[in-house]
Design a protein around this motif. Structure first.
Motif, short mmCIF file in Angstrom:
data_model
loop_
_atom_site.label_atom_id
_atom_site.label_comp_id
_atom_site.label_asym_id
_atom_site.label_seq_id
_atom_site.Cartn_x
_atom_site.Cartn_y
_atom_site.Cartn_z
N ALA A 1 55.15 8.50 -60.99
CA ALA A 1 55.86 7.25 -60.72
C ALA A 1 56.93 7.43 -59.65
CB ALA A 1 56.49 6.72 -62.01
N VAL A 2 57.64 8.56 -59.68
CA VAL A 2 58.66 8.83 -58.67
C VAL A 2 58.03 9.00 -57.30
CG1 VAL A 2 60.47 10.42 -57.92
CG2 VAL A 2 60.28 9.81 -60.33
N ALA A 3 56.87 9.66 -57.25
CA ALA A 3 56.16 9.80 -55.97
C ALA A 3 55.81 8.44 -55.40
CB ALA A 3 54.89 10.65 -56.16
N ARG A 4 55.28 7.56 -56.24
CA ARG A 4 54.94 6.22 -55.77
C ARG A 4 56.18 5.45 -55.33
NH1 ARG A 4 49.81 4.38 -56.65
NH2 ARG A 4 50.49 2.93 -55.02
N GLN A 5 57.29 5.68 -56.03
CA GLN A 5 58.54 5.01 -55.68
C GLN A 5 58.97 5.39 -54.26
OE1 GLN A 5 59.72 3.02 -58.27
NE2 GLN A 5 60.85 2.11 -56.59
N PHE A 6 58.87 6.67 -53.94
CA PHE A 6 59.26 7.10 -52.60
C PHE A 6 58.24 6.67 -51.55
CE2 PHE A 6 62.50 9.67 -54.60
CZ PHE A 6 63.51 9.61 -53.66
N GLU A 7 56.98 6.49 -51.95
CA GLU A 7 56.01 5.91 -51.02
C GLU A 7 56.46 4.51 -50.60
OE1 GLU A 7 52.08 5.84 -52.63
OE2 GLU A 7 51.66 7.93 -52.13
N TYR A 8 56.87 3.70 -51.57
CA TYR A 8 57.35 2.36 -51.25
C TYR A 8 58.53 2.43 -50.29
CZ TYR A 8 54.72 0.88 -55.43
OH TYR A 8 53.75 0.65 -56.37
N LEU A 9 59.50 3.31 -50.59
CA LEU A 9 60.68 3.41 -49.73
C LEU A 9 60.29 3.86 -48.33
CD1 LEU A 9 63.28 5.09 -52.13
CD2 LEU A 9 63.30 2.74 -51.29
#
Length: 395
Positions: free
Chosen positions: A42-50
């Protein structure tokens, strides 16, 4: 659909707040040990969005920084899954090649050469036991396995690339009907390896159409940027092929190699270069032996194929697994993470201080061969070794 700068900035600020919330979960000890794999994904996907939103706003450095964190989080996710192979559903192992492929793409976009080298090396080291476990039950497993490896080999110009590409092409012969992606990607890789700019350009258009069809008209800025296509373009340009595709969904901030003198700097009240959502010691457990003595168990991953030796016991941020420094850091972490029993933590800490705490090495392996461990482990501060062979096949 197009978005205004104000809409993108508002979305970016919302995602920063969401990222800060997830960081606080770790800092407050609220991430359970059995939820670590999901959390890191989930954190990886969060940084993808950013990273994608920052690129839309023209913030080159911050976008690259975010994609660097994406790659690190995917690697941490893969390691967490490996250490818990006997505890998690087999699907997490089945999906390992996709996670490596995403990590390579993110590392390519980060422009961090050291990170890319580490990600690519880890991808190329993915063990063939994956094929033993999934080739028969999953039609696409071999293709996904070789796809990740070819991408990594191309990224660092590894000499194995041609053999791996042949393996990928042969694995696709299993398909009666291929998706547009599986039609295009081996041709694209072959063009990159052979240095054919025209063939690469044609295949790139097919890859763009495939990814664009996945989200044809997104109403959310987070889904607008096709960053995987950007990564494929950068891969080609690293090999001297000037491929391109004009599209607002492929922002120049992700494609350009230089750093603009007037680079946009977004107001972010979280230091994207200095946050922590992973353990300094890795995965460990606290338990008691048959004499009720507190024992700290450190887990490591070893694919198999040869005996486990002392050299295979890794260094973590806090020190080598089961060393005094590592045990001290693990016990300190256990005091603030909700996952560990307070009484057992106190007893283990006291036992560590008086030199009676037990130290157990748990080795998680994917292979089921006859190899165990060699005498060099006797050189380490280890009282017991547990070998979990074929751990991922137990579920």
């Amino acid at each position: 659909m197009t978005f205004t700068d104000d809409e993108i900035r508002a979305c970016f600020e919302d995602e920063v707040d969401e990222t800060k919330k997830r960081i606080r979960w770790w800092e407050n000890g609220e991430v359970p040990t059995d939820g670590t794999t999901t959390y890191l994904y989930a954190v990886a996907r969060q940084f993808e969005y950013l990273g994608k939103l920052a690129a839309l706003l023209g913030a080159v450095h911050q976008s690259r920084t975010c994609f660097g964190e994406v790659a690190k989080c995917y690697l941490a996710h893969i390691e967490a899954c490996r250490l818990r192979r006997d505890m998690t559903e087999q699907a997490k192992w089945n999906h390992e090649p996709q996670m490596f492929a995403r990590a390579v793409n993110a590392a390519v976009l980060s422009r961090d050469e050291e990170l890319l080298a580490n990600v690519a090396a880890a991808t190329l080291a993915m063990d063939e036991s994956y094929l033993d476990a999934f080739t028969e039950s999953s039609l696409s497993a071999p293709a996904r396995y070789y796809n990740a490896k070819v991408k990594a080999a191309i990224a660092i110009d590894d000499k194995s690339v041609r053999a791996l590409l042949t393996n990928l092409e042969e694995s696709l012969e299993r398909f009666e009907e291929k998706s547009p992606y599986w039609e295009a990607i081996p041709v694209y890789y072959r063009a990159l390896v052979d240095g054919s700019e025209s063939a690469a350009q044609t295949s790139l258009s097919e890859l763009y159409d495939y990814y664009a069809a996945e989200e044809p008209d997104p109403d959310d800025p987070r889904w607008f940027v096709l960053h995987h296509v950007c990564a494929h373009i950068v891969l080609a340009r690293r090999r001297g092929l000037r491929v391109s595709r004009k599209s607002g969904r492929l922002p120049e901030a992700l494609l350009r190699e230089d750093m603009p003198a007037d680079d946009t700097e977004l107001d972010v009240d979280v230091d994207l270069d200095a946050f922590q959502v992973t353990s300094d010691v890795g995965f460990f457990e606290l338990e008691r032996d048959e004499d009720d003595r507190p024992v700290i168990a450190g887990r490591i991953y070893h694919p198999g194929g040869e005996p486990v030796s002392a050299d295979d016991v890794p260094e973590r941020e806090a020190g080598r697994v089961l060393s005094d420094e590592w045990v001290a850091a693990a016990l300190e972490e256990a005091t603030w993470r909700d996952a560990y029993d307070d009484e057992l933590v106190a007893d283990a800490t006291a036992a560590f201080e008086d030199g009676t705490v037990g130290r157990k090495l748990v080795v998680v392996q994917d292979r089921t061969d006859e190899h165990t461990f060699d005498e060099s482990l006797a050189e380490l501060p280890v009282d017991d070794v547990t070998l979990l062979k074929g751990a991922g096949r137990r579920r």
